[in-house]
Scaffold this motif. Structure first.
Motif, PDB file in Angstrom:
ATOM      1  N   MET A 119       0.838  -1.204   0.000  1.00  0.00           N
ATOM      2  CA  MET A 119       0.000   0.000   0.000  1.00  0.00           C
ATOM      3  C   MET A 119       0.872   1.252   0.000  1.00  0.00           C
ATOM      4  O   MET A 119       0.595   2.209  -0.708  1.00  0.00           O
ATOM      5  N   SER A 120       1.922   1.237   0.817  1.00  0.00           N
ATOM      6  CA  SER A 120       2.825   2.392   0.871  1.00  0.00           C
ATOM      7  C   SER A 120       3.525   2.609  -0.462  1.00  0.00           C
ATOM      8  O   SER A 120       3.736   3.745  -0.888  1.00  0.00           O
ATOM      9  N   LEU A 121       3.887   1.502  -1.119  1.00  0.00           N
ATOM     10  CA  LEU A 121       4.539   1.601  -2.427  1.00  0.00           C
ATOM     11  C   LEU A 121       3.618   2.257  -3.456  1.00  0.00           C
ATOM     12  O   LEU A 121       4.050   3.098  -4.242  1.00  0.00           O
ATOM     13  N   MET A 122       2.350   1.870  -3.416  1.00  0.00           N
ATOM     14  CA  MET A 122       1.389   2.462  -4.361  1.00  0.00           C
ATOM     15  C   MET A 122       1.256   3.962  -4.123  1.00  0.00           C
ATOM     16  O   MET A 122       1.254   4.750  -5.067  1.00  0.00           O
ATOM     17  N   ARG A 123       1.185   4.344  -2.841  1.00  0.00           N
ATOM     18  CA  ARG A 123       1.062   5.781  -2.534  1.00  0.00           C
ATOM     19  C   ARG A 123       2.335   6.525  -2.921  1.00  0.00           C
ATOM     20  O   ARG A 123       2.264   7.619  -3.461  1.00  0.00           O
ATOM     21  N   LEU A 124       3.470   5.885  -2.624  1.00  0.00           N
ATOM     22  CA  LEU A 124       4.753   6.514  -2.968  1.00  0.00           C
ATOM     23  C   LEU A 124       4.851   6.746  -4.467  1.00  0.00           C
ATOM     24  O   LEU A 124       5.267   7.816  -4.915  1.00  0.00           O
ATOM     25  N   HIS A 125       4.434   5.735  -5.242  1.00  0.00           N
ATOM     26  CA  HIS A 125       4.554   5.881  -6.692  1.00  0.00           C
ATOM     27  C   HIS A 125       3.644   6.977  -7.208  1.00  0.00           C
ATOM     28  O   HIS A 125       4.020   7.735  -8.103  1.00  0.00           O
ATOM     29  N   SER A 126       2.453   7.112  -6.635  1.00  0.00           N
ATOM     30  CA  SER A 126       1.572   8.172  -7.126  1.00  0.00           C
ATOM     31  C   SER A 126       2.078   9.540  -6.679  1.00  0.00           C
ATOM     32  O   SER A 126       1.980  10.512  -7.434  1.00  0.00           O
ATOM     33  N   GLU A 127       2.653   9.632  -5.487  1.00  0.00           N
ATOM     34  CA  GLU A 127       3.296  10.891  -5.063  1.00  0.00           C
ATOM     35  C   GLU A 127       4.389  11.274  -6.052  1.00  0.00           C
ATOM     36  O   GLU A 127       4.485  12.414  -6.497  1.00  0.00           O
ATOM     37  N   PHE A 128       5.208  10.270  -6.366  1.00  0.00           N
ATOM     38  CA  PHE A 128       6.339  10.502  -7.265  1.00  0.00           C
ATOM     39  C   PHE A 128       5.856  10.925  -8.650  1.00  0.00           C
ATOM     40  O   PHE A 128       6.361  11.885  -9.226  1.00  0.00           O
ATOM     41  N   ASP A 129       4.842  10.206  -9.171  1.00  0.00           N
ATOM     42  CA  ASP A 129       4.354  10.513 -10.513  1.00  0.00           C
ATOM     43  C   ASP A 129       3.797  11.927 -10.589  1.00  0.00           C
ATOM     44  O   ASP A 129       4.062  12.638 -11.550  1.00  0.00           O
ATOM     45  N   SER A 130       3.027  12.325  -9.565  1.00  0.00           N
ATOM     46  CA  SER A 130       2.436  13.661  -9.649  1.00  0.00           C
ATOM     47  C   SER A 130       3.520  14.724  -9.527  1.00  0.00           C
ATOM     48  O   SER A 130       3.438  15.765 -10.175  1.00  0.00           O
ATOM     49  N   LEU A 146      16.600  14.290  -5.470  1.00  0.00           N
ATOM     50  CA  LEU A 146      16.172  15.398  -4.612  1.00  0.00           C
ATOM     51  C   LEU A 146      14.654  15.410  -4.470  1.00  0.00           C
ATOM     52  O   LEU A 146      14.107  15.627  -3.387  1.00  0.00           O
ATOM     53  N   LEU A 147      13.997  15.151  -5.589  1.00  0.00           N
ATOM     54  CA  LEU A 147      12.541  15.112  -5.587  1.00  0.00           C
ATOM     55  C   LEU A 147      12.040  13.967  -4.695  1.00  0.00           C
ATOM     56  O   LEU A 147      11.133  14.148  -3.885  1.00  0.00           O
ATOM     57  N   ALA A 148      12.697  12.827  -4.827  1.00  0.00           N
ATOM     58  CA  ALA A 148      12.301  11.656  -4.046  1.00  0.00           C
ATOM     59  C   ALA A 148      12.490  11.917  -2.550  1.00  0.00           C
ATOM     60  O   ALA A 148      11.719  11.440  -1.724  1.00  0.00           O
ATOM     61  N   ALA A 149      13.515  12.715  -2.211  1.00  0.00           N
ATOM     62  CA  ALA A 149      13.790  13.006  -0.807  1.00  0.00           C
ATOM     63  C   ALA A 149      12.643  13.783  -0.158  1.00  0.00           C
ATOM     64  O   ALA A 149      12.505  13.783   1.059  1.00  0.00           O
ATOM     65  N   ARG A 150      11.826  14.423  -0.967  1.00  0.00           N
ATOM     66  CA  ARG A 150      10.706  15.192  -0.416  1.00  0.00           C
ATOM     67  C   ARG A 150       9.417  14.369  -0.331  1.00  0.00           C
ATOM     68  O   ARG A 150       8.392  14.875   0.130  1.00  0.00           O
ATOM     69  N   LEU A 151       9.451  13.154  -0.812  1.00  0.00           N
ATOM     70  CA  LEU A 151       8.239  12.338  -0.807  1.00  0.00           C
ATOM     71  C   LEU A 151       7.984  11.800   0.601  1.00  0.00           C
ATOM     72  O   LEU A 151       8.853  11.192   1.207  1.00  0.00           O
ATOM     73  N   ARG A 152       6.785  12.021   1.084  1.00  0.00           N
ATOM     74  CA  ARG A 152       6.473  11.671   2.475  1.00  0.00           C
ATOM     75  C   ARG A 152       6.536  10.168   2.734  1.00  0.00           C
ATOM     76  O   ARG A 152       6.865   9.735   3.812  1.00  0.00           O
ATOM     77  N   LYS A 153       6.192   9.390   1.729  1.00  0.00           N
ATOM     78  CA  LYS A 153       6.124   7.933   1.938  1.00  0.00           C
ATOM     79  C   LYS A 153       7.494   7.268   1.816  1.00  0.00           C
ATOM     80  O   LYS A 153       7.640   6.089   2.124  1.00  0.00           O
ATOM     81  N   LEU A 154       8.472   8.003   1.348  1.00  0.00           N
ATOM     82  CA  LEU A 154       9.761   7.365   1.052  1.00  0.00           C
ATOM     83  C   LEU A 154      10.467   6.768   2.284  1.00  0.00           C
ATOM     84  O   LEU A 154      10.891   5.612   2.249  1.00  0.00           O
ATOM     85  N   PRO A 155      10.568   7.522   3.411  1.00  0.00           N
ATOM     86  CA  PRO A 155      11.318   6.952   4.545  1.00  0.00           C
ATOM     87  C   PRO A 155      10.723   5.642   5.058  1.00  0.00           C
ATOM     88  O   PRO A 155      11.472   4.713   5.372  1.00  0.00           O
TER      89      PRO A 155
END
Ligand SMILES: [Zn+2]
Length: 184
Positions: free
Chosen positions: A49-60, A75-84
């Motif tokens: 579930m987290s992966l799906m959310r992370l990917h949609s965060e990343f895509d947008s 750098l962009l990925a570092a700002r994604l909330r689901k990444l950590p």
């Protein structure tokens, strides 16, 4: 070797019970993942579930950044909330499997998974014609015309990607079943 076999092998190896290996021969990967979840081996449904959310965060976020370089993407990925959280779960799995530098590997593989496109040709497979927006008929020198970036960390990287894909599969499956229950 098919993707399905790889996933099943991953879970057969992950399982301490011989029962799971038998199930893997008899049933599909989805069933095995559900069975794995039921015997408590698989914390990956929530990872899925987290992966799906992370990917949609990343895509947008990535849509705003066409032509971004590898560093931009990082750098962009570092700002994604689901990444950590995602990297944390993948790191745990890498550590369980006894991999060296589990966090570095987990981060590199998750970033690769988020944007697999070859950074040289951006997935277009062929070299550009210098001074022109057009493509030549020469295969990209970086990806050799596959359009996909090189997966980092060799067999450890491959194993972690298989885990990510299997978790995603389990997450999608869980979501589908929840949606079906909702429709009844
Ligand atoms: Zn390429």
């Amino acid at each position: 070797m098919t993707e399905k076999t790889t996933i099943e092998e991953t879970y057969s190896r992950a399982g301490n019970t011989s029962n799971l290996a038998v199930e893997a021969d008899r049933r599909g990967a989805g069933d095995v993942l559900i069975a794995a979840g039921m015997v408590g081996l698989n914390p990956s449904k929530s990872l899925g579930m987290s992966l799906m959310r992370l990917h949609s965060e990343f895509d947008s976020a990535a849509r705003l950044r066409e032509g971004a370089t590898a560093i931009d993407i990082a750098l962009l990925a570092a700002r994604l909330r689901k990444l950590p959280g995602v990297v944390g779960l993948v790191t745990e799995r890498a550590a369980v499997w006894g991999m060296e530098q589990p966090k570095d590997k987990a981060l590199a593989v998750v970033l690769w998974w988020l944007d697999k496109r070859c950074k040289r040709c951006t997935g277009r497979l062929y070299e550009r014609i210098p001074g022109s927006p057009g493509l030549s008929n020469i295969r990209c020198r970086s990806c050799n015309g596959t359009g996909e970036a090189h997966l980092p960390h060799g067999s450890d990287g491959r194993r972690l990607v298989n885990y990510i894909e299997a978790s995603l599969h389990a997450g999608r499956d869980g979501l589908k079943r929840r949606l079906q229950a909702f429709e009844v």
